[in-house]
Scaffold this motif. Structure first.
Motif, PDB file in Angstrom:
ATOM      1  N   PRO A 127      37.834  60.418  49.984  1.00 55.94           N
ATOM      2  CA  PRO A 127      37.121  59.896  48.824  1.00 55.94           C
ATOM      3  C   PRO A 127      36.282  61.006  48.179  1.00 55.94           C
ATOM      4  CG  PRO A 127      36.535  58.696  50.836  1.00 55.94           C
ATOM      5  CD  PRO A 127      37.421  59.811  51.219  1.00 55.94           C
ATOM      6  N   VAL A 128      36.092  60.916  46.895  1.00 51.92           N
ATOM      7  CA  VAL A 128      35.282  61.893  46.176  1.00 51.92           C
ATOM      8  C   VAL A 128      33.878  61.921  46.781  1.00 51.92           C
ATOM      9  CG1 VAL A 128      34.256  62.456  43.938  1.00 51.92           C
ATOM     10  CG2 VAL A 128      36.590  61.574  44.055  1.00 51.92           C
ATOM     11  N   GLY A 129      33.389  63.129  47.025  1.00 50.28           N
ATOM     12  CA  GLY A 129      32.030  63.303  47.532  1.00 50.28           C
ATOM     13  C   GLY A 129      31.896  63.294  49.037  1.00 50.28           C
ATOM     14  N   LEU A 130      32.973  63.007  49.777  1.00 47.07           N
ATOM     15  CA  LEU A 130      32.843  62.972  51.240  1.00 47.07           C
ATOM     16  C   LEU A 130      32.537  64.370  51.780  1.00 47.07           C
ATOM     17  CD1 LEU A 130      33.018  61.322  53.873  1.00 47.07           C
ATOM     18  CD2 LEU A 130      35.380  62.046  54.036  1.00 47.07           C
ATOM     19  N   LEU A 131      33.223  65.361  51.255  1.00 45.48           N
ATOM     20  CA  LEU A 131      32.963  66.743  51.670  1.00 45.48           C
ATOM     21  C   LEU A 131      32.032  67.392  50.669  1.00 45.48           C
ATOM     22  CD1 LEU A 131      36.261  68.453  52.899  1.00 45.48           C
ATOM     23  CD2 LEU A 131      34.260  67.857  54.209  1.00 45.48           C
ATOM     24  N   ASP A 132      30.883  67.810  51.131  1.00 45.21           N
ATOM     25  CA  ASP A 132      29.959  68.563  50.279  1.00 45.21           C
ATOM     26  C   ASP A 132      30.174  70.023  50.602  1.00 45.21           C
ATOM     27  OD1 ASP A 132      27.963  69.554  48.698  1.00 45.21           O
ATOM     28  OD2 ASP A 132      26.315  68.806  49.943  1.00 45.21           O
ATOM     29  N   LEU A 133      30.996  70.693  49.828  1.00 45.25           N
ATOM     30  CA  LEU A 133      31.359  72.075  50.109  1.00 45.25           C
ATOM     31  C   LEU A 133      30.392  73.087  49.512  1.00 45.25           C
ATOM     32  CD1 LEU A 133      35.210  71.744  49.648  1.00 45.25           C
ATOM     33  CD2 LEU A 133      33.910  71.775  51.772  1.00 45.25           C
ATOM     34  N   ASN A 134      29.317  72.629  48.912  1.00 43.28           N
ATOM     35  CA  ASN A 134      28.341  73.560  48.332  1.00 43.28           C
ATOM     36  C   ASN A 134      27.416  74.117  49.375  1.00 43.28           C
ATOM     37  OD1 ASN A 134      29.394  73.132  45.784  1.00 43.28           O
ATOM     38  ND2 ASN A 134      28.124  71.328  45.477  1.00 43.28           N
ATOM     39  N   GLY A 167      32.561  73.006  57.947  1.00 47.27           N
ATOM     40  CA  GLY A 167      31.283  73.511  57.450  1.00 47.27           C
ATOM     41  C   GLY A 167      30.166  72.656  58.009  1.00 47.27           C
ATOM     42  N   LYS A 168      29.350  72.083  57.107  1.00 46.80           N
ATOM     43  CA  LYS A 168      28.257  71.195  57.533  1.00 46.80           C
ATOM     44  C   LYS A 168      28.622  69.722  57.360  1.00 46.80           C
ATOM     45  CE  LYS A 168      24.629  74.524  56.560  1.00 46.80           C
ATOM     46  NZ  LYS A 168      23.401  74.821  55.830  1.00 46.80           N
ATOM     47  N   SER A 169      29.888  69.462  57.024  1.00 54.20           N
ATOM     48  CA  SER A 169      30.335  68.096  56.764  1.00 54.20           C
ATOM     49  C   SER A 169      31.179  67.558  57.915  1.00 54.20           C
ATOM     50  CB  SER A 169      31.162  68.052  55.475  1.00 54.20           C
ATOM     51  OG  SER A 169      30.394  68.458  54.372  1.00 54.20           O
ATOM     52  N   LEU A 170      31.220  66.232  58.002  1.00 57.56           N
ATOM     53  CA  LEU A 170      32.032  65.539  59.001  1.00 57.56           C
ATOM     54  C   LEU A 170      33.097  64.712  58.288  1.00 57.56           C
ATOM     55  CD1 LEU A 170      29.233  64.212  61.401  1.00 57.56           C
ATOM     56  CD2 LEU A 170      30.648  66.254  61.676  1.00 57.56           C
ATOM     57  N   VAL A 171      34.321  64.799  58.788  1.00 58.02           N
ATOM     58  CA  VAL A 171      35.422  64.013  58.247  1.00 58.02           C
ATOM     59  C   VAL A 171      35.901  63.066  59.339  1.00 58.02           C
ATOM     60  CG1 VAL A 171      37.776  64.075  57.344  1.00 58.02           C
ATOM     61  CG2 VAL A 171      36.134  65.848  56.662  1.00 58.02           C
ATOM     62  N   PRO A 172      35.765  61.751  59.113  1.00 55.73           N
ATOM     63  CA  PRO A 172      36.229  60.795  60.120  1.00 55.73           C
ATOM     64  C   PRO A 172      37.737  60.898  60.330  1.00 55.73           C
ATOM     65  CG  PRO A 172      34.858  59.717  58.461  1.00 55.73           C
ATOM     66  CD  PRO A 172      35.169  61.088  57.955  1.00 55.73           C
ATOM     67  N   MET A 173      38.150  60.862  61.590  1.00 53.92           N
ATOM     68  CA  MET A 173      39.583  60.909  61.910  1.00 53.92           C
ATOM     69  C   MET A 173      40.122  59.481  61.916  1.00 53.92           C
ATOM     70  SD  MET A 173      40.265  63.943  64.586  1.00 53.92           S
ATOM     71  CE  MET A 173      42.010  63.658  64.365  1.00 53.92           C
ATOM     72  N   GLY A 186      38.774  73.797  53.829  1.00 50.18           N
ATOM     73  CA  GLY A 186      38.032  74.468  54.894  1.00 50.18           C
ATOM     74  C   GLY A 186      38.783  74.405  56.203  1.00 50.18           C
ATOM     75  N   THR A 187      38.121  74.887  57.230  1.00 46.42           N
ATOM     76  CA  THR A 187      38.735  74.971  58.556  1.00 46.42           C
ATOM     77  C   THR A 187      37.927  74.149  59.549  1.00 46.42           C
ATOM     78  OG1 THR A 187      39.527  77.188  58.033  1.00 46.42           O
ATOM     79  CG2 THR A 187      39.463  76.588  60.355  1.00 46.42           C
ATOM     80  N   VAL A 188      38.615  73.462  60.431  1.00 52.23           N
ATOM     81  CA  VAL A 188      37.961  72.654  61.463  1.00 52.23           C
ATOM     82  C   VAL A 188      37.298  73.605  62.466  1.00 52.23           C
ATOM     83  CG1 VAL A 188      38.299  70.966  63.308  1.00 52.23           C
ATOM     84  CG2 VAL A 188      39.656  70.809  61.198  1.00 52.23           C
ATOM     85  N   SER A 189      35.983  73.476  62.623  1.00 49.09           N
ATOM     86  CA  SER A 189      35.250  74.339  63.557  1.00 49.09           C
ATOM     87  C   SER A 189      34.927  73.624  64.866  1.00 49.09           C
ATOM     88  CB  SER A 189      33.958  74.858  62.920  1.00 49.09           C
ATOM     89  OG  SER A 189      33.111  73.772  62.578  1.00 49.09           O
ATOM     90  N   ALA A 190      34.957  72.283  64.850  1.00 49.91           N
ATOM     91  CA  ALA A 190      34.656  71.506  66.060  1.00 49.91           C
ATOM     92  C   ALA A 190      35.133  70.073  65.849  1.00 49.91           C
ATOM     93  CB  ALA A 190      33.160  71.522  66.358  1.00 49.91           C
ATOM     94  N   VAL A 191      35.181  69.331  66.926  1.00 49.94           N
ATOM     95  CA  VAL A 191      35.480  67.908  66.872  1.00 49.94           C
ATOM     96  C   VAL A 191      34.355  67.203  67.615  1.00 49.94           C
ATOM     97  CG1 VAL A 191      37.114  66.077  67.428  1.00 49.94           C
ATOM     98  CG2 VAL A 191      37.968  68.367  66.878  1.00 49.94           C
TER      99      VAL A 191
END
Length: 165
Positions: free
Chosen positions: A158-165, A132-138, A115-120
């Motif tokens: 880690p598996v499951g961190l991004l819920d791309l559904n 998307g609706k997920s957060l990835v810790p920097m 996906g693409t970073v939409s905000a920080v």
């Protein structure tokens, strides 16, 4: 004006000599030096102010502007937002401006696009990339490489961190 970044916000008065409590942005902290000229927004109006004194006090900056010599003078600045040209910001190695990360493609170590970073978003424990609706810790455990020039961020999540559904 388009390259201006928020350097900080005036939170209140400090004492009676015209000092102001300033909450700087993380990148903007380096802009507060004696003699610096900042753009000041108050009630939708912009003016320029020059920093005549700055000191650190319990993690917050205490600043004084030229011509601001009393609490009465300083009162008008409470709530003001201060801006600085992006050219004035000094970034540390591996430090990025939000606007440089927004629009970057998140790439898994396997090469798959996530996906693409939409905000920080900024939190006390970590900055977060919004995908998307997920957060990835920097954090260095997840972020393996950032290329602002290529607009790519390589991650090992880690598996499951991004819920791309």
């Amino acid at each position: 004006m388009n390259d201006d970044l928020q350097a900080g916000r005036i939170a209140g008065l400090f004492g009676r000599s015209g000092e102001l409590k300033c909450d700087p942005s993380s990148a903007g902290r380096t802009a507060f030096v004696v003699g610096a000229t900042l753009r000041c927004e108050r009630d939708g109006e912009f003016t320029e102010v020059t920093v005549s004194d700055v000191r650190d006090h319990k993690g917050r900056l205490l600043i004084t502007f030229d011509g601001c010599e009393s609490a009465e003078d300083a009162q008008a600045y409470i709530g003001a937002v201060l801006y600085v040209s992006a050219d004035e910001i000094e970034l540390e190695p591996n430090e990025y401006l939000d606007r440089d990360l927004i629009g970057c493609e998140l790439i898994a170590s396997s090469g798959a696009s996530l996906g693409t970073v939409s905000a920080v978003h900024h939190y006390p424990t970590s900055d977060m990339l919004v995908i998307g609706k997920s957060l990835v810790p920097m954090i260095h455990q997840f972020i393996k490489q950032i290329s602002v020039e290529q607009k790519r961020i390589t991650v090992d999540l880690p598996v499951g961190l991004l819920d791309l559904n």
